[in-house]
Design a protein around this motif. Structure first.
Motif, PDB file in Angstrom:
ATOM      1  N   THR A  74       0.854  -1.185   0.000  1.00 35.41           N
ATOM      2  CA  THR A  74       0.000   0.000   0.000  1.00 35.41           C
ATOM      3  C   THR A  74       0.891   1.236   0.000  1.00 35.41           C
ATOM      4  OG1 THR A  74      -0.129   0.045   2.417  1.00 35.41           O
ATOM      5  CG2 THR A  74      -1.816  -1.204   1.235  1.00 35.41           C
ATOM      6  N   PHE A  75       0.387   2.345  -0.586  1.00 36.62           N
ATOM      7  CA  PHE A  75       1.261   3.512  -0.722  1.00 36.62           C
ATOM      8  C   PHE A  75       0.452   4.778  -0.924  1.00 36.62           C
ATOM      9  CE2 PHE A  75       0.897   0.931  -4.507  1.00 36.62           C
ATOM     10  CZ  PHE A  75       0.412   1.803  -5.474  1.00 36.62           C
ATOM     11  N   ASP A  76       1.068   5.899  -0.534  1.00 40.52           N
ATOM     12  CA  ASP A  76       0.459   7.207  -0.724  1.00 40.52           C
ATOM     13  C   ASP A  76       0.764   7.712  -2.131  1.00 40.52           C
ATOM     14  OD1 ASP A  76      -0.604   7.261   1.873  1.00 40.52           O
ATOM     15  OD2 ASP A  76       1.307   7.953   2.702  1.00 40.52           O
ATOM     16  N   SER A  77       0.191   8.866  -2.461  1.00 34.16           N
ATOM     17  CA  SER A  77       0.096   9.287  -3.860  1.00 34.16           C
ATOM     18  C   SER A  77       1.418   9.611  -4.552  1.00 34.16           C
ATOM     19  CB  SER A  77      -0.821  10.505  -3.964  1.00 34.16           C
ATOM     20  OG  SER A  77      -0.332  11.587  -3.181  1.00 34.16           O
ATOM     21  N   LEU A  78       2.472   9.934  -3.821  1.00 34.80           N
ATOM     22  CA  LEU A  78       3.748  10.208  -4.490  1.00 34.80           C
ATOM     23  C   LEU A  78       4.432   8.929  -4.973  1.00 34.80           C
ATOM     24  CD1 LEU A  78       5.575  13.097  -2.558  1.00 34.80           C
ATOM     25  CD2 LEU A  78       4.357  13.184  -4.737  1.00 34.80           C
ATOM     26  N   TRP A  79       4.049   7.757  -4.396  1.00 33.77           N
ATOM     27  CA  TRP A  79       4.648   6.491  -4.782  1.00 33.77           C
ATOM     28  C   TRP A  79       3.890   5.878  -5.951  1.00 33.77           C
ATOM     29  CZ3 TRP A  79       9.188   4.771  -2.965  1.00 33.77           C
ATOM     30  CH2 TRP A  79       9.648   5.244  -1.726  1.00 33.77           C
ATOM     31  N   ARG A  80       4.615   5.134  -6.782  1.00 32.50           N
ATOM     32  CA  ARG A  80       3.994   4.376  -7.872  1.00 32.50           C
ATOM     33  C   ARG A  80       4.982   3.312  -8.344  1.00 32.50           C
ATOM     34  NH1 ARG A  80       6.139   8.956 -10.174  1.00 32.50           N
ATOM     35  NH2 ARG A  80       7.281   8.683 -12.147  1.00 32.50           N
ATOM     36  N   GLN A  81       4.452   2.304  -9.037  1.00 32.81           N
ATOM     37  CA  GLN A  81       5.312   1.280  -9.626  1.00 32.81           C
ATOM     38  C   GLN A  81       5.707   1.726 -11.021  1.00 32.81           C
ATOM     39  OE1 GLN A  81       4.718  -0.942 -12.311  1.00 32.81           O
ATOM     40  NE2 GLN A  81       6.394  -2.383 -11.970  1.00 32.81           N
ATOM     41  N   ALA A  82       6.998   1.683 -11.312  1.00 36.53           N
ATOM     42  CA  ALA A  82       7.485   2.098 -12.632  1.00 36.53           C
ATOM     43  C   ALA A  82       8.828   1.447 -12.895  1.00 36.53           C
ATOM     44  CB  ALA A  82       7.626   3.622 -12.717  1.00 36.53           C
ATOM     45  N   SER A  83       8.980   0.902 -14.110  1.00 35.14           N
ATOM     46  CA  SER A  83      10.255   0.315 -14.540  1.00 35.14           C
ATOM     47  C   SER A  83      10.772  -0.734 -13.567  1.00 35.14           C
ATOM     48  CB  SER A  83      11.304   1.416 -14.731  1.00 35.14           C
ATOM     49  OG  SER A  83      10.845   2.371 -15.683  1.00 35.14           O
ATOM     50  N   GLY A  84       9.863  -1.576 -13.049  1.00 35.06           N
ATOM     51  CA  GLY A  84      10.266  -2.685 -12.191  1.00 35.06           C
ATOM     52  C   GLY A  84      10.717  -2.271 -10.813  1.00 35.06           C
ATOM     53  N   ALA A  85      10.238  -1.136 -10.297  1.00 35.64           N
ATOM     54  CA  ALA A  85      10.600  -0.673  -8.957  1.00 35.64           C
ATOM     55  C   ALA A  85       9.471   0.202  -8.431  1.00 35.64           C
ATOM     56  CB  ALA A  85      11.918   0.097  -8.989  1.00 35.64           C
ATOM     57  N   MET A  86       9.542   0.579  -7.157  1.00 34.69           N
ATOM     58  CA  MET A  86       8.631   1.564  -6.594  1.00 34.69           C
ATOM     59  C   MET A  86       9.379   2.884  -6.511  1.00 34.69           C
ATOM     60  SD  MET A  86       5.652   0.214  -6.197  1.00 34.69           S
ATOM     61  CE  MET A  86       4.853   1.490  -5.220  1.00 34.69           C
ATOM     62  N   VAL A  87       8.767   3.924  -7.064  1.00 34.75           N
ATOM     63  CA  VAL A  87       9.423   5.229  -7.104  1.00 34.75           C
ATOM     64  C   VAL A  87       8.492   6.274  -6.485  1.00 34.75           C
ATOM     65  CG1 VAL A  87      10.742   4.613  -9.161  1.00 34.75           C
ATOM     66  CG2 VAL A  87       8.529   5.778  -9.405  1.00 34.75           C
ATOM     67  N   PHE A  94       5.975  21.774  -3.655  1.00 34.26           N
ATOM     68  CA  PHE A  94       5.307  21.699  -2.363  1.00 34.26           C
ATOM     69  C   PHE A  94       5.671  22.922  -1.527  1.00 34.26           C
ATOM     70  CE2 PHE A  94       5.542  17.367  -3.845  1.00 34.26           C
ATOM     71  CZ  PHE A  94       4.304  16.845  -3.506  1.00 34.26           C
ATOM     72  N   SER A  95       4.679  23.509  -0.892  1.00 36.03           N
ATOM     73  CA  SER A  95       4.928  24.668  -0.046  1.00 36.03           C
ATOM     74  C   SER A  95       4.887  24.326   1.432  1.00 36.03           C
ATOM     75  CB  SER A  95       3.882  25.751  -0.338  1.00 36.03           C
ATOM     76  OG  SER A  95       2.579  25.244  -0.080  1.00 36.03           O
ATOM     77  N   SER A  96       4.707  23.047   1.717  1.00 40.37           N
ATOM     78  CA  SER A  96       4.692  22.609   3.116  1.00 40.37           C
ATOM     79  C   SER A  96       5.303  21.217   3.202  1.00 40.37           C
ATOM     80  CB  SER A  96       3.265  22.608   3.655  1.00 40.37           C
ATOM     81  OG  SER A  96       2.460  21.712   2.920  1.00 40.37           O
ATOM     82  N   SER A  97       5.401  20.699   4.405  1.00 46.27           N
ATOM     83  CA  SER A  97       6.013  19.390   4.596  1.00 46.27           C
ATOM     84  C   SER A  97       5.121  18.288   4.025  1.00 46.27           C
ATOM     85  CB  SER A  97       6.252  19.132   6.080  1.00 46.27           C
ATOM     86  OG  SER A  97       5.030  19.159   6.784  1.00 46.27           O
ATOM     87  N   TYR A  98       5.712  17.143   3.756  1.00 48.02           N
ATOM     88  CA  TYR A  98       4.951  15.996   3.240  1.00 48.02           C
ATOM     89  C   TYR A  98       5.442  14.722   3.906  1.00 48.02           C
ATOM     90  CZ  TYR A  98       8.992  14.618   0.391  1.00 48.02           C
ATOM     91  OH  TYR A  98      10.228  14.207  -0.030  1.00 48.02           O
ATOM     92  N   THR A  99       4.574  13.737   3.996  1.00 50.16           N
ATOM     93  CA  THR A  99       4.906  12.391   4.457  1.00 50.16           C
ATOM     94  C   THR A  99       4.197  11.411   3.540  1.00 50.16           C
ATOM     95  OG1 THR A  99       5.115  13.065   6.775  1.00 50.16           O
ATOM     96  CG2 THR A  99       4.782  10.722   6.348  1.00 50.16           C
ATOM     97  N   GLN A 100       4.966  10.525   2.920  1.00 53.97           N
ATOM     98  CA  GLN A 100       4.420   9.571   1.951  1.00 53.97           C
ATOM     99  C   GLN A 100       4.946   8.174   2.291  1.00 53.97           C
ATOM    100  OE1 GLN A 100       2.391  10.564  -1.166  1.00 53.97           O
ATOM    101  NE2 GLN A 100       2.009  12.011   0.482  1.00 53.97           N
ATOM    102  N   ASN A 101       4.015   7.279   2.626  1.00 58.14           N
ATOM    103  CA  ASN A 101       4.395   5.946   3.083  1.00 58.14           C
ATOM    104  C   ASN A 101       4.243   4.887   1.991  1.00 58.14           C
ATOM    105  OD1 ASN A 101       4.959   6.736   5.781  1.00 58.14           O
ATOM    106  ND2 ASN A 101       2.769   6.740   6.237  1.00 58.14           N
ATOM    107  N   LEU A 102       5.164   3.934   2.015  1.00 54.90           N
ATOM    108  CA  LEU A 102       5.123   2.738   1.172  1.00 54.90           C
ATOM    109  C   LEU A 102       5.231   1.557   2.126  1.00 54.90           C
ATOM    110  CD1 LEU A 102       5.396   1.141  -1.540  1.00 54.90           C
ATOM    111  CD2 LEU A 102       7.866   1.549  -1.368  1.00 54.90           C
TER     112      LEU A 102
END
Length: 227
Positions: A74-87, A94-102
């Protein structure tokens, strides 16, 4: 006149020794039944055989290879599967902090492990431009949980990637210019005993503070295994 007084005179008895045959008399008694223990049964009690409740430590357990999909993570919106990896990355400013989990999608049973290594590859591509007021703190934390994600422990990178100075328990961008990025690096991190349970999970947490621009992709994670 004398009167005779009768006297009891014992009569002699002819006593003879007689052979009396001894009779075999069967007296029934309760005898406990003895079970015939088969070889299969005996093996269960062999001192050299592991207890039935003991669990084996998984060998080369693949958690995420991402060759054809996300492998249940499961993953948040900045993560995606591409070219055989998770990126993870975006061209959005971004004008503020972010947290994105994989996060691994299912619990792994590591209770049979006295020790285990988390292995994976990681890479950071970050823009060479830098503005100290708005472009900082791109960080990635590898983490493990022994209670299915209720609590998390951050893991220290091992080894530190090239052009990285230690950033506590995170991978992080460096200083100004191209040294902010680092190439694909193979990692092998020992899991703490608190994560060697029947409900172990792994997470990669990307975060930043007032990020101006993270390249797309910026973080790349692949070949996640337990050894």
């Amino acid at each position: 006149m004398d009167v005779p007084v009768p006297v009891d005179v014992p009569v002699p008895v002819d006593v003879r020794v007689v052979d009396v045959p001894v009779l075999d008399v069967f007296v029934p008694i309760d005898v406990p039944t003895v079970r015939d223990v088969s070889v299969a049964d005996a093996a269960r009690f062999d001192a050299g055989t592991p207890d039935a409740g003991a669990r084996a430590c998984p060998t080369a357990l693949a958690l995420g290879l991402f060759d054809t999909g996300t492998d249940g993570w499961t993953f948040d919106s900045l993560w995606r599967q591409a070219s055989g990896a998770m990126v993870a990355g975006s061209t959005t400013r971004f004008s503020s902090s972010y947290t994105q989990n994989l996060t691994s999608g299912a619990d792994a049973d590591l209770s049979g492990c006295s020790a285990a290594l988390l292995t994976f590859t990681v890479r950071l591509d970050d823009d060479p431009g830098y503005e100290s007021s708005v472009d900082r703190s791109e960080r990635l934390s590898p983490q493990c949980s022994g209670d299915a994600g209720a609590t998390w422990t951050s893991l220290t990178p091992s080894p530190w990637p090239a052009r990285q100075s230690p950033c506590a328990t995170t991978y992080c961008s460096g200083g100004y210019s191209s040294t902010r990025a680092f190439p694909t690096t193979a990692q092998s991190i020992a899991l703490p005993s608190s994560c060697l349970t029947t409900r172990a999970r792994i997470r990669f947490q990307a975060r930043g503070v007032s990020v101006w621009r993270l390249l797309n992709p910026g973080w790349t994670v692949d070949s996640i295994r337990i050894n």
